[in-house]
Design a protein around this motif. Structure first.
Motif, PDB file in Angstrom:
ATOM      1  N   THR A  47       0.839  -1.185   0.000  1.00  0.00           N
ATOM      2  CA  THR A  47       0.000   0.000   0.000  1.00  0.00           C
ATOM      3  C   THR A  47       0.879   1.241   0.000  1.00  0.00           C
ATOM      4  OG1 THR A  47      -1.727  -1.166   1.206  1.00  0.00           O
ATOM      5  CG2 THR A  47      -1.759   1.240   1.315  1.00  0.00           C
ATOM      6  N   VAL A  48       0.535   2.203  -0.850  1.00  0.00           N
ATOM      7  CA  VAL A  48       1.197   3.508  -0.860  1.00  0.00           C
ATOM      8  C   VAL A  48       0.113   4.577  -0.856  1.00  0.00           C
ATOM      9  CG1 VAL A  48       3.292   2.685  -2.016  1.00  0.00           C
ATOM     10  CG2 VAL A  48       1.407   3.565  -3.400  1.00  0.00           C
ATOM     11  N   TYR A  49       0.504   5.814  -0.566  1.00  0.00           N
ATOM     12  CA  TYR A  49      -0.447   6.911  -0.445  1.00  0.00           C
ATOM     13  C   TYR A  49       0.001   8.080  -1.310  1.00  0.00           C
ATOM     14  CZ  TYR A  49      -1.687   4.065   3.515  1.00  0.00           C
ATOM     15  OH  TYR A  49      -2.057   3.005   4.302  1.00  0.00           O
ATOM     16  N   ALA A  50      -0.964   8.698  -1.999  1.00  0.00           N
ATOM     17  CA  ALA A  50      -0.668   9.854  -2.846  1.00  0.00           C
ATOM     18  C   ALA A  50      -1.908  10.732  -2.930  1.00  0.00           C
ATOM     19  CB  ALA A  50      -0.224   9.401  -4.234  1.00  0.00           C
ATOM     20  N   TYR A  51      -1.691  11.966  -3.380  1.00  0.00           N
ATOM     21  CA  TYR A  51      -2.776  12.939  -3.487  1.00  0.00           C
ATOM     22  C   TYR A  51      -3.458  12.839  -4.841  1.00  0.00           C
ATOM     23  CZ  TYR A  51      -5.277  17.345  -3.506  1.00  0.00           C
ATOM     24  OH  TYR A  51      -6.259  18.291  -3.570  1.00  0.00           O
ATOM     25  N   PHE A 102       8.974   8.824  -4.429  1.00  0.00           N
ATOM     26  CA  PHE A 102       8.761   8.378  -3.057  1.00  0.00           C
ATOM     27  C   PHE A 102       9.342   9.383  -2.078  1.00  0.00           C
ATOM     28  CE2 PHE A 102       7.681   4.596  -5.247  1.00  0.00           C
ATOM     29  CZ  PHE A 102       6.797   3.931  -4.415  1.00  0.00           C
ATOM     30  N   GLY A 103       8.521   9.781  -1.128  1.00  0.00           N
ATOM     31  CA  GLY A 103       8.923  10.785  -0.153  1.00  0.00           C
ATOM     32  C   GLY A 103       8.597  12.199  -0.595  1.00  0.00           C
ATOM     33  N   LYS A 104       8.158  12.364  -1.850  1.00  0.00           N
ATOM     34  CA  LYS A 104       7.790  13.682  -2.372  1.00  0.00           C
ATOM     35  C   LYS A 104       6.304  13.743  -2.695  1.00  0.00           C
ATOM     36  CE  LYS A 104      12.360  14.351  -4.346  1.00  0.00           C
ATOM     37  NZ  LYS A 104      13.142  14.324  -5.561  1.00  0.00           N
ATOM     38  N   THR A 105       5.832  12.810  -3.528  1.00  0.00           N
ATOM     39  CA  THR A 105       4.413  12.780  -3.900  1.00  0.00           C
ATOM     40  C   THR A 105       3.754  11.435  -3.608  1.00  0.00           C
ATOM     41  OG1 THR A 105       4.951  12.137  -6.172  1.00  0.00           O
ATOM     42  CG2 THR A 105       4.726  14.502  -5.725  1.00  0.00           C
ATOM     43  N   VAL A 106       4.558  10.424  -3.325  1.00  0.00           N
ATOM     44  CA  VAL A 106       4.069   9.081  -2.992  1.00  0.00           C
ATOM     45  C   VAL A 106       4.739   8.660  -1.686  1.00  0.00           C
ATOM     46  CG1 VAL A 106       3.941   6.672  -3.747  1.00  0.00           C
ATOM     47  CG2 VAL A 106       3.751   8.506  -5.417  1.00  0.00           C
ATOM     48  N   PHE A 107       3.945   8.049  -0.795  1.00  0.00           N
ATOM     49  CA  PHE A 107       4.443   7.774   0.555  1.00  0.00           C
ATOM     50  C   PHE A 107       4.088   6.368   0.995  1.00  0.00           C
ATOM     51  CE2 PHE A 107       3.561  12.184  -0.157  1.00  0.00           C
ATOM     52  CZ  PHE A 107       4.729  12.794   0.240  1.00  0.00           C
ATOM     53  N   LEU A 108       4.909   5.821   1.885  1.00  0.00           N
ATOM     54  CA  LEU A 108       4.697   4.464   2.378  1.00  0.00           C
ATOM     55  C   LEU A 108       3.737   4.417   3.558  1.00  0.00           C
ATOM     56  CD1 LEU A 108       8.359   3.141   2.105  1.00  0.00           C
ATOM     57  CD2 LEU A 108       6.464   2.784   0.518  1.00  0.00           C
TER      58      LEU A 108
END
Length: 122
Positions: A47-51, A102-108
């Motif tokens: 699972t990852v998270y993004a806006y 990752f760490g900018k627009t997509v997160f763990l």
């Protein structure tokens, strides 16, 4: 891969010689120097998270990881709604971030996404 060492403990697994452990670690270092090892941010199914402009921060599932001939890594991810009626789920959004996202627009974690994206959106 069978582990030969235990992190932070100066012992080897039972029955493993120091020479075999050193040889295996040497192989990894040689492959790393040749550019043959890639570090992935996450695995398929993670699972990852993004806006998303329409829905805010969404929870995405990593469906595929693509590594091209230049060793460029792209993750194909989809966000789905909760099951509604006969439909098991509906695709809300799809993204294809690369490793630099990752760490900018997509997160763990959702917490990371809310912290960073909250600052960017304000």
């Amino acid at each position: 891969m069978e582990r030969l060492t235990v992190k932070y403990i100066n012992t080897l697994r039972t029955g493993v010689s120091v020479l075999s452990a050193v040889n295996k670690l040497t192989d990894y270092e040689n492959n790393e120097e040749k550019g043959l090892l890639l570090k992935l941010q996450c695995n398929i199914g993670d699972t990852v998270y993004a806006y998303c402009d329409e829905f805010g921060i969404l929870t995405y599932t990593v469906n595929y990881i693509i590594i091209d001939e230049r060793k460029h890594i792209t993750y194909q991810c989809s966000a789905y709604s909760e099951p509604v009626g006969d439909c098991q789920s509906e695709c809300l959004d799809e993204i294809e971030p690369d490793i630099a996202d990752f760490g900018k627009t997509v997160f763990l974690t959702r917490e990371q996404a809310e912290l960073i994206l909250g600052k960017q959106l304000n």
